[in-house]
Design an enzyme around this catalytic site. Structure first.
Site, PDB file in Angstrom:
ATOM      1  N   ASP A  76     -80.631  69.023  73.902  1.00 52.32           N
ATOM      2  CA  ASP A  76     -79.522  68.708  73.007  1.00 52.32           C
ATOM      3  C   ASP A  76     -78.383  67.999  73.736  1.00 52.32           C
ATOM      4  O   ASP A  76     -78.405  67.891  74.966  1.00 52.32           O
ATOM      5  CB  ASP A  76     -79.019  69.990  72.314  1.00 52.32           C
ATOM      6  CG  ASP A  76     -78.796  71.140  73.287  1.00 52.32           C
ATOM      7  OD1 ASP A  76     -78.789  70.913  74.507  1.00 52.32           O
ATOM      8  OD2 ASP A  76     -78.614  72.281  72.826  1.00 52.32           O
ATOM      9  N   ASN A 130     -75.543  83.959  68.782  1.00 46.82           N
ATOM     10  CA  ASN A 130     -75.921  84.015  67.362  1.00 46.82           C
ATOM     11  C   ASN A 130     -77.403  83.705  67.160  1.00 46.82           C
ATOM     12  O   ASN A 130     -77.851  83.496  66.039  1.00 46.82           O
ATOM     13  CB  ASN A 130     -75.058  83.049  66.543  1.00 46.82           C
ATOM     14  CG  ASN A 130     -75.245  81.595  66.972  1.00 46.82           C
ATOM     15  OD1 ASN A 130     -76.087  81.300  67.817  1.00 46.82           O
ATOM     16  ND2 ASN A 130     -74.472  80.704  66.387  1.00 46.82           N
ATOM     17  N   HIS A 190     -79.024  81.060  68.389  1.00 49.49           N
ATOM     18  CA  HIS A 190     -79.424  79.645  68.371  1.00 49.49           C
ATOM     19  C   HIS A 190     -80.271  79.283  69.576  1.00 49.49           C
ATOM     20  O   HIS A 190     -80.145  79.871  70.645  1.00 49.49           O
ATOM     21  CB  HIS A 190     -78.230  78.701  68.186  1.00 49.49           C
ATOM     22  CG  HIS A 190     -77.349  78.499  69.385  1.00 49.49           C
ATOM     23  ND1 HIS A 190     -75.976  78.588  69.322  1.00 49.49           N
ATOM     24  CD2 HIS A 190     -77.625  78.172  70.674  1.00 49.49           C
ATOM     25  CE1 HIS A 190     -75.459  78.312  70.509  1.00 49.49           C
ATOM     26  NE2 HIS A 190     -76.434  78.069  71.342  1.00 49.49           N
ATOM     27  N   GLU A 194     -78.671  76.122  64.856  1.00 48.05           N
ATOM     28  CA  GLU A 194     -77.774  77.218  64.490  1.00 48.05           C
ATOM     29  C   GLU A 194     -78.401  78.047  63.349  1.00 48.05           C
ATOM     30  O   GLU A 194     -79.329  77.569  62.683  1.00 48.05           O
ATOM     31  CB  GLU A 194     -76.437  76.641  64.018  1.00 48.05           C
ATOM     32  CG  GLU A 194     -75.689  75.846  65.082  1.00 48.05           C
ATOM     33  CD  GLU A 194     -74.970  76.730  66.105  1.00 48.05           C
ATOM     34  OE1 GLU A 194     -75.415  77.860  66.358  1.00 48.05           O
ATOM     35  OE2 GLU A 194     -73.958  76.268  66.654  1.00 48.05           O
TER      36      GLU A 194
HETATM   37  C1  GLP Z   1     -75.497  76.122  74.410  1.00 53.76           C
HETATM   38  C2  GLP Z   1     -76.793  75.310  74.473  1.00 53.76           C
HETATM   39  C3  GLP Z   1     -77.996  76.201  74.390  1.00 53.76           C
HETATM   40  C4  GLP Z   1     -77.830  77.384  75.313  1.00 53.76           C
HETATM   41  C5  GLP Z   1     -76.678  78.209  74.867  1.00 53.76           C
HETATM   42  C6  GLP Z   1     -76.447  79.461  75.690  1.00 53.76           C
HETATM   43  O1  GLP Z   1     -74.940  76.218  73.157  1.00 53.76           O
HETATM   44  N1  GLP Z   1     -76.881  74.313  73.464  1.00 53.76           N
HETATM   45  O2  GLP Z   1     -79.152  75.431  74.718  1.00 53.76           O
HETATM   46  O3  GLP Z   1     -78.998  78.154  75.328  1.00 53.76           O
HETATM   47  O4  GLP Z   1     -75.521  77.409  74.936  1.00 53.76           O
HETATM   48  O5  GLP Z   1     -75.641  79.163  76.778  1.00 53.76           O
HETATM   49  P1  GLP Z   1     -75.380  80.106  78.014  1.00 53.76           P
HETATM   50  O6  GLP Z   1     -76.611  80.025  78.844  1.00 53.76           O
HETATM   51  O7  GLP Z   1     -74.199  79.480  78.714  1.00 53.76           O
HETATM   52  O8  GLP Z   1     -75.110  81.453  77.490  1.00 53.76           O
END
Ligand code: GLP
Length: 249
Positions: free
Chosen positions: A67, A135, A137, A142
């Site tokens: 993404d 959440n 995702h 989402e």
């Molecule tokens: C972002 C990314 C996700 C990731 C998530 C969790 O929103 N788009 O791909 O898994 O954050 O992030 P973290 O690893 O910092 O908790």
């Protein structure tokens, strides 16, 4: 599915890296799906270390990021493009033309999703690395996102913007939109390695793997993936019910 519970973030990162390194030694031309966020930084450090020790090379590897934010330039320090160069690409011998990150050029907004799907076409990822949002995702799918989506542009959930504001300084600076692989693209990977650490992920990890498969918890679709490895530290694993049962599925 296979669940590996590690004592901490470092062990989680090492275990995840070991899976990638093994695959890369067997298949130097592997396609790998990459994630951003805090979770994979340690994994990337381990990959850089293995590269520096000449255990692996990325010369023939292709990467596909999940993404990217829409509404900031690629050169912005918090773009996922910058993240990937700062945390992995600038240290390894990957070829520029083998790096795929969703483009976020606003002047071509209508073509961005189909363009990325064309890049993904026929390039099945041997391993897809995934984190998980609080959440549920995955990528930027989402809660509520269709399970049959391919790449699409999405509005970010308020919780996600709050969570990611730690990187931007303030909530107002967090982009409101992003481009992301859809669930359908994610599920097409041969193997999925999800990593999660910390108490803040414990509740959603249990919901995703012990709850119903629902668009409200996008990661729950992974229950249907034939080769899923979940690598969690003790805190993120602390609320998983029926762990032995899940490990036998
Ligand atoms: C972002 C990314 C996700 C990731 C998530 C969790 O929103 N788009 O791909 O898994 O954050 O992030 P973290 O690893 O910092 O908790």
């Amino acid at each position: 599915m296979r669940i590996i519970v590690c004592k901490d973030y470092d062990e989680m990162s090492q275990k995840a890296a070991a899976i990638v390194i093994k695959e890369l030694i067997l298949n130097p031309e592997m396609n790998i799906g990459l994630a951003t966020g805090s979770s994979p930084i340690g994994l990337y450090k381990n990959l850089i270390d293995a590269y520096e020790k000449k255990i692996i090379s990325f010369k023939d590897v292709s990467t596909f990021n999940l993404d990217e934010y829409v509404g900031i330039e690629r050169t912005h320090p918090q773009s996922y493009y910058s993240f990937m160069y700062e945390n992995l690409f600038k240290y390894i011998d990957i070829q520029e033309e083998n790096i795929n990150i969703p483009d976020n050029d606003l002047s071509r907004i209508d073509e961005l999703s189909t363009d990325y799907d064309k890049r993904l076409l026929g390039k099945q990822r041997d391993i897809q690395i995934l984190g998980i949002g609080k959440n549920g995702h995955i990528g930027f799918n989402e809660p509520g996102a269709s399970l049959s989506n391919e790449t699409f542009i999405t509005e970010l959930n308020e919780q996600t913007r709050i969570d990611n504001s730690r990187f931007f300084g303030s909530l107002e600076d967090v982009p409101k939109f992003a481009i992301t692989m859809g669930i359908k693209n994610i599920m097409y990977a041969k193997k999925i390695v999800m990593i999660a650490s910390g108490e803040s992920k414990a509740k959603v990890i249990n919901e995703a793997f012990n709850g119903a498969i629902t668009t409200e918890v996008p990661a729950s679709i992974l229950q249907l993936h034939p080769d899923l490895v979940l690598i969690v530290d003790e805190e993120a694993a602390s609320k998983i019910e029926n762990i032995d049962f899940l490990n036998r599925l």
